[in-house]
Write a protein that holds these residues in place. Structure first.
Motif, PDB file in Angstrom:
ATOM      1  N   LEU A 282    -102.574 -56.593  51.870  1.00 52.03           N
ATOM      2  CA  LEU A 282    -103.097 -55.487  51.077  1.00 52.03           C
ATOM      3  C   LEU A 282    -102.366 -54.218  51.491  1.00 52.03           C
ATOM      4  N   TYR A 283    -101.671 -53.589  50.531  1.00 57.31           N
ATOM      5  CA  TYR A 283    -100.890 -52.382  50.799  1.00 57.31           C
ATOM      6  C   TYR A 283     -99.939 -52.602  51.989  1.00 57.31           C
ATOM      7  N   GLY A 284     -99.335 -53.796  52.036  1.00 62.56           N
ATOM      8  CA  GLY A 284     -98.350 -54.092  53.061  1.00 62.56           C
ATOM      9  C   GLY A 284     -98.910 -54.543  54.388  1.00 62.56           C
ATOM     10  N   GLU A 285    -100.236 -54.589  54.520  1.00 59.20           N
ATOM     11  CA  GLU A 285    -100.864 -54.991  55.779  1.00 59.20           C
ATOM     12  C   GLU A 285    -101.273 -56.458  55.687  1.00 59.20           C
ATOM     13  N   ILE A 286    -100.807 -57.252  56.645  1.00 63.45           N
ATOM     14  CA  ILE A 286    -101.100 -58.676  56.659  1.00 63.45           C
ATOM     15  C   ILE A 286    -102.510 -58.909  57.188  1.00 63.45           C
ATOM     16  N   GLY A 287    -103.228 -59.828  56.555  1.00 61.53           N
ATOM     17  CA  GLY A 287    -104.580 -60.149  57.000  1.00 61.53           C
ATOM     18  C   GLY A 287    -105.259 -61.038  55.978  1.00 61.53           C
ATOM     19  N   LYS A 288    -106.571 -60.959  55.927  1.00 64.47           N
ATOM     20  CA  LYS A 288    -107.371 -61.701  54.955  1.00 64.47           C
ATOM     21  C   LYS A 288    -108.310 -60.718  54.290  1.00 64.47           C
ATOM     22  N   TYR A 289    -108.043 -60.396  53.023  1.00 65.68           N
ATOM     23  CA  TYR A 289    -108.759 -59.326  52.350  1.00 65.68           C
ATOM     24  C   TYR A 289    -109.425 -59.826  51.072  1.00 65.68           C
ATOM     25  N   ARG A 290    -110.524 -59.185  50.745  1.00 62.09           N
ATOM     26  CA  ARG A 290    -111.167 -59.374  49.449  1.00 62.09           C
ATOM     27  C   ARG A 290    -111.336 -57.994  48.834  1.00 62.09           C
ATOM     28  N   PHE A 291    -110.992 -57.859  47.533  1.00 65.74           N
ATOM     29  CA  PHE A 291    -111.083 -56.533  46.932  1.00 65.74           C
ATOM     30  C   PHE A 291    -111.551 -56.600  45.481  1.00 65.74           C
ATOM     31  N   LEU A 292    -112.131 -55.490  45.062  1.00 68.63           N
ATOM     32  CA  LEU A 292    -112.617 -55.304  43.695  1.00 68.63           C
ATOM     33  C   LEU A 292    -111.609 -54.469  42.938  1.00 68.63           C
ATOM     34  N   GLN A 293    -111.219 -54.923  41.754  1.00 74.56           N
ATOM     35  CA  GLN A 293    -110.172 -54.243  40.990  1.00 74.56           C
ATOM     36  C   GLN A 293    -110.575 -54.109  39.540  1.00 74.56           C
ATOM     37  N   PHE A 294    -110.330 -52.921  38.981  1.00 76.32           N
ATOM     38  CA  PHE A 294    -110.579 -52.689  37.566  1.00 76.32           C
ATOM     39  C   PHE A 294    -109.340 -53.083  36.767  1.00 76.32           C
ATOM     40  N   SER A 295    -109.448 -53.030  35.443  1.00 81.91           N
ATOM     41  CA  SER A 295    -108.376 -53.503  34.571  1.00 81.91           C
ATOM     42  C   SER A 295    -107.120 -52.649  34.637  1.00 81.91           C
ATOM     43  N   ASP A 296    -107.216 -51.438  35.191  1.00 81.75           N
ATOM     44  CA  ASP A 296    -106.024 -50.605  35.351  1.00 81.75           C
ATOM     45  C   ASP A 296    -105.327 -50.881  36.681  1.00 81.75           C
ATOM     46  N   HIS A 297    -105.727 -51.964  37.353  1.00 78.26           N
ATOM     47  CA  HIS A 297    -105.161 -52.405  38.631  1.00 78.26           C
ATOM     48  C   HIS A 297    -105.537 -51.482  39.787  1.00 78.26           C
ATOM     49  N   ALA A 298    -106.463 -50.571  39.571  1.00 77.78           N
ATOM     50  CA  ALA A 298    -106.914 -49.703  40.648  1.00 77.78           C
ATOM     51  C   ALA A 298    -107.935 -50.447  41.509  1.00 77.78           C
ATOM     52  N   ILE A 299    -107.701 -50.494  42.816  1.00 75.77           N
ATOM     53  CA  ILE A 299    -108.620 -51.155  43.740  1.00 75.77           C
ATOM     54  C   ILE A 299    -109.782 -50.218  44.035  1.00 75.77           C
ATOM     55  N   GLN A 300    -110.989 -50.697  43.787  1.00 74.83           N
ATOM     56  CA  GLN A 300    -112.196 -49.885  43.924  1.00 74.83           C
ATOM     57  C   GLN A 300    -112.902 -50.084  45.252  1.00 74.83           C
ATOM     58  N   GLY A 301    -112.464 -51.057  46.019  1.00 75.54           N
ATOM     59  CA  GLY A 301    -113.058 -51.306  47.323  1.00 75.54           C
ATOM     60  C   GLY A 301    -112.483 -52.574  47.911  1.00 75.54           C
ATOM     61  N   ALA A 302    -112.432 -52.644  49.248  1.00 74.99           N
ATOM     62  CA  ALA A 302    -111.851 -53.806  49.907  1.00 74.99           C
ATOM     63  C   ALA A 302    -112.533 -54.032  51.241  1.00 74.99           C
ATOM     64  N   ILE A 303    -112.600 -55.316  51.641  1.00 75.90           N
ATOM     65  CA  ILE A 303    -113.112 -55.652  52.963  1.00 75.90           C
ATOM     66  C   ILE A 303    -112.103 -56.542  53.675  1.00 75.90           C
ATOM     67  N   ASP A 304    -112.113 -56.433  54.989  1.00 75.92           N
ATOM     68  CA  ASP A 304    -111.325 -57.293  55.865  1.00 75.92           C
ATOM     69  C   ASP A 304    -112.224 -58.470  56.227  1.00 75.92           C
ATOM     70  N   LEU A 305    -111.918 -59.654  55.716  1.00 72.76           N
ATOM     71  CA  LEU A 305    -112.791 -60.803  55.929  1.00 72.76           C
ATOM     72  C   LEU A 305    -112.830 -61.234  57.386  1.00 72.76           C
ATOM     73  N   LYS A 306    -111.804 -60.886  58.163  1.00 68.77           N
ATOM     74  CA  LYS A 306    -111.801 -61.209  59.579  1.00 68.77           C
ATOM     75  C   LYS A 306    -112.587 -60.196  60.402  1.00 68.77           C
ATOM     76  N   ASN A 307    -112.770 -59.003  59.853  1.00 71.37           N
ATOM     77  CA  ASN A 307    -113.518 -57.940  60.538  1.00 71.37           C
ATOM     78  C   ASN A 307    -114.252 -57.124  59.481  1.00 71.37           C
ATOM     79  N   PRO A 308    -115.349 -57.657  58.933  1.00 78.13           N
ATOM     80  CA  PRO A 308    -116.018 -57.015  57.783  1.00 78.13           C
ATOM     81  C   PRO A 308    -116.517 -55.592  58.033  1.00 78.13           C
ATOM     82  N   LYS A 309    -116.726 -55.221  59.291  1.00 77.14           N
ATOM     83  CA  LYS A 309    -117.229 -53.874  59.576  1.00 77.14           C
ATOM     84  C   LYS A 309    -116.126 -52.823  59.545  1.00 77.14           C
ATOM     85  N   ARG A 310    -114.885 -53.255  59.549  1.00 76.10           N
ATOM     86  CA  ARG A 310    -113.764 -52.299  59.507  1.00 76.10           C
ATOM     87  C   ARG A 310    -113.655 -51.674  58.126  1.00 76.10           C
ATOM     88  N   ILE A 311    -113.471 -50.359  58.074  1.00 79.93           N
ATOM     89  CA  ILE A 311    -113.269 -49.665  56.804  1.00 79.93           C
ATOM     90  C   ILE A 311    -111.791 -49.758  56.464  1.00 79.93           C
TER      91      ILE A 311
END
Length: 249
Positions: A22-51
């Motif tokens: 995600l944005y060049g950072e390697i990891g395991k991410y889940r994110f919400l995206q609108f139809s304009d490809h704008a990411i509205q929120g993301a979580i790090d599945l390996k560390n869910p408390k990290r912003i």
């Protein structure tokens, strides 16, 4: 990148993806995206408390730096609920126009708080008591950008009445740092309602690049620590026209 679910709400598609980058950072991410490809929120599945995203980290720093004991917040735009989810012991009222977004945030991003109200953010804020909030946060987007009626002088003056004497508005916007008529207009319109206004931007390669811009407006001086702003730098926007409600011309 793996698509987990795609939903249609009105004319907009809302999707949830998982990816190993995600944005060049390697990891395991889940994110919400609108139809304009704008990411509205993301979580790090390996560390869910990290912003994960920078803008909520910057907003939270501004909140804590300017009022370390804040309690009451009104937020327009839910996304995946990153900011209110980080403060489960605070009183948040979250206005979200699209119940599909809320459903996805609960099903795929573990949002559990019972503080979301479905409806137009301006109308719901108008119904609140005067001087009831320490912060009002605007983080609302459509395919066309931030809804116009949430950027007018009438809206900002109404929002100011809902803040206590030490309160602030914080806006997360998308725009350019130079020659952006809409961004300059929002900045100048806020200056008509509040004594102090500051703007911050993530860096980009060119001034014409669209990026996150945070604007803070308050009746008292605005404090921040540069090193805690998650990469956002203070910028000076240009003077723009004043945005009026359409019924006012």
């Amino acid at each position: 990148m793996q698509l987990l679910v795609k939903a249609t709400s009105g004319s907009q598609e809302i999707s949830v993806y998982e990816a190993n980058q995600l944005y060049g950072e390697i990891g395991k991410y889940r994110f919400l995206q609108f139809s304009d490809h704008a990411i509205q929120g993301a979580i790090d599945l390996k560390n869910p408390k990290r912003i994960v995203l920078e803008y909520p980290r910057a907003i939270m720093h501004l909140m804590e730096r300017n009022d370390s004991v804040f309690e009451n917040v009104f937020m327009i735009g839910h996304g995946i609920g990153t900011i209110p989810g980080n403060y489960p012991d605070k009183r948040f009222i979250v206005a979200e126009i699209d119940e599909t977004v809320v459903g996805l945030s609960r099903a795929y991003f573990h949002y559990q708080l019972d503080n979301v109200r479905i409806g137009d953010g301006r109308r719901l804020l108008c119904e609140q008591e005067r001087s009831g909030f320490d912060y009002i946060i605007l983080d609302a987007f459509t395919e066309a950008g931030t809804p116009y009626h949430l950027t007018t002088l009438g809206f900002f003056e109404m929002a100011k009445q809902k803040l206590d004497a030490q309160g602030s508005m914080i806006l997360n916007l998308m725009g350019k740092v130079k020659n952006d008529k809409i961004m300059n207009a929002i900045y100048s319109t806020l200056g008509e309602a509040f004594a102090y206004v500051k703007a911050f931007s993530l860096p980009a390669e060119h001034n014409a690049d669209i990026r996150n811009i945070i604007i803070v407006a308050s009746c008292r001086p605005i404090r921040f620590e540069s090193k805690a702003m998650a990469g956002f730098n203070e910028i000076q926007l240009e003077e723009g026209h004043i945005l009026m409600d359409k019924r006012e011309g």
